[in-house]
Design an enzyme around this catalytic site. Structure first.
Site, mmCIF file in Angstrom:
data_model
loop_
_atom_site.group_PDB
_atom_site.id
_atom_site.type_symbol
_atom_site.label_atom_id
_atom_site.label_comp_id
_atom_site.label_asym_id
_atom_site.label_seq_id
_atom_site.Cartn_x
_atom_site.Cartn_y
_atom_site.Cartn_z
ATOM 1 N N ARG A 278 -10.996 7.807 3.177
ATOM 2 C CA ARG A 278 -10.708 6.758 2.199
ATOM 3 C C ARG A 278 -11.974 6.191 1.546
ATOM 4 N NH1 ARG A 278 -5.482 6.614 3.632
ATOM 5 N NH2 ARG A 278 -4.742 5.676 5.570
ATOM 6 N N LYS B 297 -11.852 -7.627 5.963
ATOM 7 C CA LYS B 297 -11.386 -6.681 6.963
ATOM 8 C C LYS B 297 -12.309 -5.486 7.089
ATOM 9 C CE LYS B 297 -7.526 -3.596 7.134
ATOM 10 N NZ LYS B 297 -6.373 -3.090 6.520
ATOM 11 N N CYS C 203 -0.078 4.311 1.538
ATOM 12 C CA CYS C 203 -0.438 5.348 2.517
ATOM 13 C C CYS C 203 0.636 5.621 3.564
ATOM 14 C CB CYS C 203 -1.779 5.036 3.183
ATOM 15 S SG CYS C 203 -1.795 3.499 4.113
ATOM 16 N N LYS D 63 -12.359 -4.812 1.683
ATOM 17 C CA LYS D 63 -11.856 -3.941 2.749
ATOM 18 C C LYS D 63 -12.804 -2.762 2.875
ATOM 19 C CE LYS D 63 -7.906 -1.173 4.130
ATOM 20 N NZ LYS D 63 -6.479 -0.885 3.916
ATOM 21 N N CYS E 224 -3.833 6.164 -0.134
ATOM 22 C CA CYS E 224 -3.308 4.884 -0.607
ATOM 23 C C CYS E 224 -2.943 4.909 -2.088
ATOM 24 C CB CYS E 224 -4.314 3.770 -0.330
ATOM 25 S SG CYS E 224 -4.781 3.675 1.413
ATOM 26 N N CYS F 272 0.860 -1.178 0.000
ATOM 27 C CA CYS F 272 0.000 0.000 0.000
ATOM 28 C C CYS F 272 0.893 1.224 0.000
ATOM 29 C CB CYS F 272 -0.926 0.013 1.208
ATOM 30 S SG CYS F 272 -2.274 1.204 0.995
ATOM 31 N N GLU G 151 -16.243 -7.695 -5.415
ATOM 32 C CA GLU G 151 -14.821 -7.363 -5.247
ATOM 33 C C GLU G 151 -13.979 -8.638 -5.212
ATOM 34 O OE1 GLU G 151 -12.930 -4.836 -5.255
ATOM 35 O OE2 GLU G 151 -14.057 -3.037 -4.753
HETATM 36 C C1 PBG Z 1 -3.156 0.321 4.577
HETATM 37 C C2 PBG Z 1 -3.754 -0.484 5.671
HETATM 38 C C3 PBG Z 1 -4.562 -0.078 6.735
HETATM 39 C C4 PBG Z 1 -4.756 -1.209 7.532
HETATM 40 C C5 PBG Z 1 -4.080 -2.258 6.926
HETATM 41 N N1 PBG Z 1 -3.484 -1.788 5.768
HETATM 42 C C6 PBG Z 1 -5.070 1.256 7.102
HETATM 43 C C7 PBG Z 1 -6.104 1.920 6.306
HETATM 44 O O1 PBG Z 1 -6.594 1.426 5.301
HETATM 45 O O2 PBG Z 1 -6.418 3.045 6.691
HETATM 46 C C8 PBG Z 1 -5.523 -1.259 8.824
HETATM 47 C C9 PBG Z 1 -5.098 -2.311 9.774
HETATM 48 C C10 PBG Z 1 -5.566 -2.090 11.170
HETATM 49 O O3 PBG Z 1 -6.377 -1.194 11.472
HETATM 50 O O4 PBG Z 1 -5.097 -2.847 12.029
HETATM 51 N N2 PBG Z 1 -4.030 0.882 3.689
#
Ligand code: PBG
Length: 329
Positions: free
Chosen positions: A223, A254, A124, A201, A132, A122, A239
């Site tokens: 986001r 997630k 970010c 996600k 991201c 990623c 997705e």
């Molecule tokens: C990167 C990413 C995130 C998480 C995993 N990869 C943060 C987001 O999308 O803001 C979150 C993992 C967590 O909260 O433990 N994009």
């Protein structure tokens, strides 16, 4: 057959009986530990909102992974805190990027023989704006550009594979990224590197503490133009379908607990390995209750993990990995 012939309590009378009829089990090998790598030496920086979670310099991470391996934990998922950030996320794909260096050190230490080395893909953590993808600004307006981001993600995937990742895990939610990463991996000779796609996600408040841990909070906006709306289960299935079509080997759901129904639906529909990420906010929320003595730590922790497993996740990414592995020993 009803009561008194049938008595459900007969099989609950003692632990051996309960163990015999238990339908869902956890094992340390199904737990994946997220780790945040930072520069320096001997650094083990605790995080306010996530008691028990640290930013580790590479030397400390090597020790931590060794300890995780000896607990039988199945793998680690690496995130990086680069020394500097820019608009192009250079640190994400640099050959000497923080995660790339961490992977090489872990390979050298031999831990790769004991557990799976996974690296998050990623941008970010590596962009000054904390989004991201690539940001295109027009006056006060901005857009997170999809297609120009793909090339950077693909480069990142290759550099992580080259550094020794067994699995690369794109979490950015750009369209087409799995195909872009797969193509580039294959072209560069990494056809054996697997892709774990964070296919479903959701844009979630439960990522809050992670953004402290990874120093990746967006500097403006949010986001929601790329992560999914929490209301949508059917869209999650699409997705996943798309990511599998693009070549994802496994999928990750997630957050976990607020989306158990989505995990269940995915399990019933797709015959691929499915993992779930018990994210930072899920962890912090429980830790906050533990600190106040409002929940019994071990039992509450195991109950959440069991619920995620029962919903259909084969493996679980969790900040509780070590604690849970110890409880299972
Ligand atoms: C990167 C990413 C995130 C998480 C995993 N990869 C943060 C987001 O999308 O803001 C979150 C993992 C967590 O909260 O433990 N994009």
């Amino acid at each position: 057959m009803e009561f008194p012939i049938t008595r459900m309590r007969r099989l609950r009378r003692n632990e051996p009986l309960r163990a015999m009829v238990r339908e869902t089990r956890l094992e340390p090998g199904a737990l994946i530990l997220p780790l945040f790598l930072c520069s320096g030496e001997g650094v083990r920086r605790p995080l306010d909102s996530m008691p028990g979670v640290f930013n580790f310099s590479i030397d400390e991470a090597v020790k931590e992974v060794e300890a995780a391996a000896s607990l039988g934990i199945g793998g680690v998922l690496l995130f990086g805190l680069p020394e500097s950030k820019d608009e192009q996320a250079t640190g994400a794909w640099a050959d000497d990027g923080i995660v790339q260096r961490g992977l090489r050190a872990l390979r050298q230490s031999g831990s790769a023989k004991k557990l799976v080395l996974m690296a998050d893909v990623c941008l970010c953590e590596y962009t000054t704006h904390g989004h991201c993808g690539v940001v295109k600004r027009e006056g006060d307006d901005y857009e997170i550009e999809n297609d120009s981001t793909l090339e950077i993600l693909a480069k990142t995937g290759v550099s992580l594979a080259r550094a020794g990742a067994d699995v690369v895990a794109p979490s950015d939610m750009m369209d087409g990224r799995v195909a872009a990463i797969r193509d580039e991996l294959d072209e560069k000779g990494f056809e054996q590197t697997a892709i774990l796609s964070y296919a479903a996600k959701f844009a979630s408040a439960f990522y809050g503490p992670f953004r402290e841990a990874a120093n990746s909070a967006p500097q403006f906006g949010d986001r929601r133009s790329y992560q999914m709306d929490g209301a949508n289960l059917r869209e999650a299935m699409r997705e996943i379908d798309l990511d599998l079509g693009e070549g994802a080997d496994m999928i990750l759901m997630k957050p976990a607990m607020p989306y158990l129904d989505v995990i269940r639906a995915a399990r019933e529909r797709f015959d691929v390995p499915i993992g779930a990420y018990q994210v930072s906010g899920e962890y912090s929320m429980l830790q906050a209750a533990f600190a106040r003595g409002w929940l019994e730590p071990q039992r509450a922790m195991m109950e959440t993990l069991l619920s995620i497993r029962r919903a259909g996740a084969g493996f679980i990414v969790t900040y509780f990995a070590q604690e849970a592995a110890k409880a299972l020993a």
